[in-house]
Every structure is written in C-alpha cells, then in structure tokens.
Design a protein around this motif. Structure first.
Motif, PDB file in Angstrom:
ATOM      1  N   VAL A   1      45.564  39.028  39.210  1.00  0.00           N
ATOM      2  CA  VAL A   1      46.372  40.183  38.835  1.00  0.00           C
ATOM      3  C   VAL A   1      46.448  40.306  37.318  1.00  0.00           C
ATOM      4  CG1 VAL A   1      48.665  41.246  38.968  1.00  0.00           C
ATOM      5  CG2 VAL A   1      47.713  40.084  40.972  1.00  0.00           C
TER       6      VAL A   1
ATOM      7  N   GLU B   1      43.346  41.730  35.821  1.00  0.00           N
ATOM      8  CA  GLU B   1      43.165  43.161  36.067  1.00  0.00           C
ATOM      9  C   GLU B   1      44.094  44.015  35.200  1.00  0.00           C
ATOM     10  OE1 GLU B   1      41.737  46.692  37.733  1.00  0.00           O
ATOM     11  OE2 GLU B   1      40.940  44.641  37.870  1.00  0.00           O
TER      12      GLU B   1
ATOM     13  N   TYR C   1      49.217  53.342  34.638  1.00  0.00           N
ATOM     14  CA  TYR C   1      49.387  54.418  35.625  1.00  0.00           C
ATOM     15  C   TYR C   1      50.492  55.405  35.223  1.00  0.00           C
ATOM     16  CZ  TYR C   1      46.603  51.251  38.512  1.00  0.00           C
ATOM     17  OH  TYR C   1      45.623  50.416  38.988  1.00  0.00           O
TER      18      TYR C   1
ATOM     19  N   LYS D   1      52.646  53.600  42.181  1.00  0.00           N
ATOM     20  CA  LYS D   1      51.277  53.206  41.875  1.00  0.00           C
ATOM     21  C   LYS D   1      51.231  51.762  41.369  1.00  0.00           C
ATOM     22  CE  LYS D   1      46.938  54.811  40.988  1.00  0.00           C
ATOM     23  NZ  LYS D   1      46.092  55.654  41.829  1.00  0.00           N
TER      24      LYS D   1
ATOM     25  N   THR E   1      52.277  49.149  44.311  1.00  0.00           N
ATOM     26  CA  THR E   1      51.303  49.040  45.399  1.00  0.00           C
ATOM     27  C   THR E   1      49.996  48.408  44.929  1.00  0.00           C
ATOM     28  OG1 THR E   1      50.642  51.348  45.007  1.00  0.00           O
ATOM     29  CG2 THR E   1      52.237  50.945  46.757  1.00  0.00           C
ATOM     30  N   CYS E   2      49.564  48.747  43.734  1.00  0.00           N
ATOM     31  CA  CYS E   2      48.299  48.178  43.240  1.00  0.00           C
ATOM     32  C   CYS E   2      48.438  46.692  42.932  1.00  0.00           C
ATOM     33  CB  CYS E   2      47.822  48.941  42.003  1.00  0.00           C
ATOM     34  SG  CYS E   2      47.188  50.595  42.365  1.00  0.00           S
ATOM     35  N   VAL E   3      49.556  46.297  42.345  1.00  0.00           N
ATOM     36  CA  VAL E   3      49.777  44.873  42.064  1.00  0.00           C
ATOM     37  C   VAL E   3      49.872  44.090  43.371  1.00  0.00           C
ATOM     38  CG1 VAL E   3      51.424  43.188  41.141  1.00  0.00           C
ATOM     39  CG2 VAL E   3      50.841  45.223  39.811  1.00  0.00           C
ATOM     40  N   ASN E   4      50.646  44.604  44.309  1.00  0.00           N
ATOM     41  CA  ASN E   4      50.845  43.895  45.571  1.00  0.00           C
ATOM     42  C   ASN E   4      49.551  43.787  46.375  1.00  0.00           C
ATOM     43  OD1 ASN E   4      52.169  42.578  47.655  1.00  0.00           O
ATOM     44  ND2 ASN E   4      52.903  44.455  48.602  1.00  0.00           N
ATOM     45  N   SER E   5      48.788  44.883  46.448  1.00  0.00           N
ATOM     46  CA  SER E   5      47.559  44.848  47.242  1.00  0.00           C
ATOM     47  C   SER E   5      46.522  43.926  46.621  1.00  0.00           C
ATOM     48  CB  SER E   5      46.987  46.257  47.410  1.00  0.00           C
ATOM     49  OG  SER E   5      46.669  46.835  46.158  1.00  0.00           O
ATOM     50  N   LEU E   6      46.435  43.919  45.284  1.00  0.00           N
ATOM     51  CA  LEU E   6      45.482  43.013  44.632  1.00  0.00           C
ATOM     52  C   LEU E   6      45.888  41.559  44.829  1.00  0.00           C
ATOM     53  CD1 LEU E   6      43.038  42.428  42.884  1.00  0.00           C
ATOM     54  CD2 LEU E   6      44.447  42.826  40.856  1.00  0.00           C
TER      55      LEU E   6
END
Length: 313
Positions: free
Chosen positions: A89, A92, A117, A123, A126-131
């Motif tokens: 994370v 990224e 973002y 945004k 969700t992006c941090v959690n999914s990665l």
C-alpha cells in the motif's frame, strides 16, 4: 482526425479489418437522456488540511486464525504478512507518510496536504482496502509456504480526519497503547490455557478485574516470563516508514525502501528522530539495525532490488 486514422491511406490501413472497424467506429460518447442519474452521486470530498487516517481491521479474524491454525497469542508469519501487505500500500500511495499495525489491523496516515483522488473519501478508503486485502491473499504463500489459504479473508475499513498534529499523535498513541493492553491480556490468557490447564472460560474468569501489575505477576510467578523481554513487535506494534537504506551485497547501493520500526511512538523522541513524518521532507538516510536488516519484510524487499539490478545488467 478520424479520416486521417481510418482513410484509404491512413495509419491503420495495414491492420486487420476487424480491429480497424472497432477503432474507426469509436467516437466520443454523446450525452444521453440517462446522464441525469449522475446527479444522485454524492460529493464526498473530505476537508482540506487535515490528516487522513485509513484504518483497516480484519473481519471475523478470530475464526480466520483458528481455521488457519495461527500460533497463539502471536503468529510471526501472520504479523509479517500483514506488514508486507501494508508495504504494498505504501509503495502505491506515496502520500502515506507512516503506517502502524498490530494484530489484524493497520492504520495508514496520509499527509494533511495529500490530494490523492482529489481527497474523495470513498475512493481513498476503497482503493486502500482493496489493495491491502488483495496483497494479503497474493503474498500468503511467501509467509505460509506449507499452509494453504482455506478461504479468502476480508477487512473492513474506515476513514477519519484529524485536524492537528497533536490529534494525529494522540491517535497513534491510542493505537500503540491498545497494542500493549491487548497483547498483555492475550499473552497471559493463552499461557493459562495452553500451559496452565485452564479452559477459555476459566482463564477469562481468572483475569476478570485484574490490572496490568496483576497480569505481569501471573506471567512471572507462574510461567517465569518477564513481559518486558517479549519481542517489541508484540508489545508495541509495527511502524512502517520510508527510508533511504543501503542494500546488502550491492557495493554501497542505496535506495528508498519501507522500513519496519518496533519502538515507542508516544514519546517526543520518535518524532524528533523522524521529522519527515510531519514536515513531508524527503526520506532520510538511515542505517538499519540488525533486527531490521534480518527482518523478513526487509529481506523480501532486498530480493526485489537484487532481481531488478540483475535484470538491468
């Protein structure tokens, strides 16, 4: 423009017809009568000039660790896998200045000036959690080579804003204090169950109403354990920071890597030694200690650097 691309002597005249038909039929999308549905989307941009904290927490991890036979009260491979997922994370999102993890949770601190973002809360979270979640699954085999992942884990996530540096430090102090409280309890509890012959219910009853001093006394008098001698990763959690470090076996070559720290972040000393967290200055040159140098998180990053250097030869 499209005649230039799609005409008889165009740039695309040499490619297959089916591909050309697809490209040449492409046009900017016109507004349609359905566009109004976008008006239902909420603007969730968060306040400027506030520290952004995304905290991830394992969902039903008590069951997950039981099914996968994690060591109690702490499983080194499980903790290191969490940290390695957190490293992905940080790699990224370069506006994360610090991450703190313990047990099945991790907090990611975006600098208050971050514009990731456009500071849209949904945004970011969700992006941090999914990665993080996908990295946990993807890298499972690096830490549990002989243990199959039986079902996919999941993590919940929330985003919280802190307006001042003091608020941010208090948040991290709260999480580190919680690390100590939970680990002390779990250490005594599992000693009573695994070595003391107590059932889970009996151990809970034994510890009900006890203070830290009582738990320390049980560990020392009954099991010969000085709590302060347990690994700091268990007692204080894992702090991840970007540092410029020398990579072993590369003749003094330095690069920026994510370094784990196991230390007290409540006192001022930590913040004086790592001023770039609050100021967002460039990463400092840092000399790894022996624990960091041999830590699995660093070893895996070293391996990546070595492979990249070898491929460039």
């Amino acid at each position: 423009m499209f005649s230039h691309l799609c005409g008889k002597n165009s740039l695309l005249s040499s490619i297959p017809n089916f591909t050309k038909r697809f490209i040449c039929k492409s046009r900017p999308m016109a507004n349609s009568r359905f566009d109004y549905v976008r008006n239902f989307e909420q603007n969730d941009s968060i306040l400027p000039n506030c520290w952004i904290v995304v905290r991830i927490d394992g969902k039903a991890f008590h069951k997950f660790t039981q099914k996968h036979d994690f060591n109690k009260p702490n499983d080194d491979n499980g903790l290191n896998l969490m940290s390695y997922a957190a490293v992905q994370v940080l790699k990224e999102f370069n506006e994360i200045v610090l991450a703190f993890g313990q047990s099945d949770e991790y907090s990611f601190i975006f600098h208050k000036t971050a514009d990731v973002y456009s500071r849209r809360a949904s945004k970011i979270v969700t992006c941090v959690n999914s990665l993080f979640t996908s990295s946990y699954v993807f890298h499972w085999g690096k830490f549990f080579e002989e243990k199959q992942l039986l079902y996919p884990p999941s993590f919940d996530a929330r985003i919280v804003l802190y307006p001042s540096d003091e608020n941010l430090r208090d948040y991290l102090s709260w999480r580190q204090a919680d690390t100590h409280i939970n680990n002390l309890y779990n250490t005594v509890f599992w000693k009573l169950v695994l070595e003391g012959g107590r059932t889970n219910t009996e151990a809970q009853k034994d510890l009900s109403g006890t203070y830290s001093s009582d738990k320390n006394e049980i560990l020392f008098s009954r099991f010969g354990i000085n709590y302060n001698n347990l690994p700091q990763m268990y007692r204080k959690g894992t702090i991840l920071l970007r540092k410029n470090v020398e990579v072993p076996k590369l003749n003094g070559y330095q690069t920026q890597l994510i370094v784990p720290f196991f230390t007290d972040l409540i006192q001022d000393k930590f913040w004086i030694e790592h001023p770039e967290i609050l100021t967002k200055d460039k990463s400092q040159n840092y000399e790894l200690d022996d624990e960091q140098l041999n830590h699995p998180i660093m070893q895996k990053q070293f391996d990546i650097v070595h492979k990249r250097k070898n491929n460039n030869k």
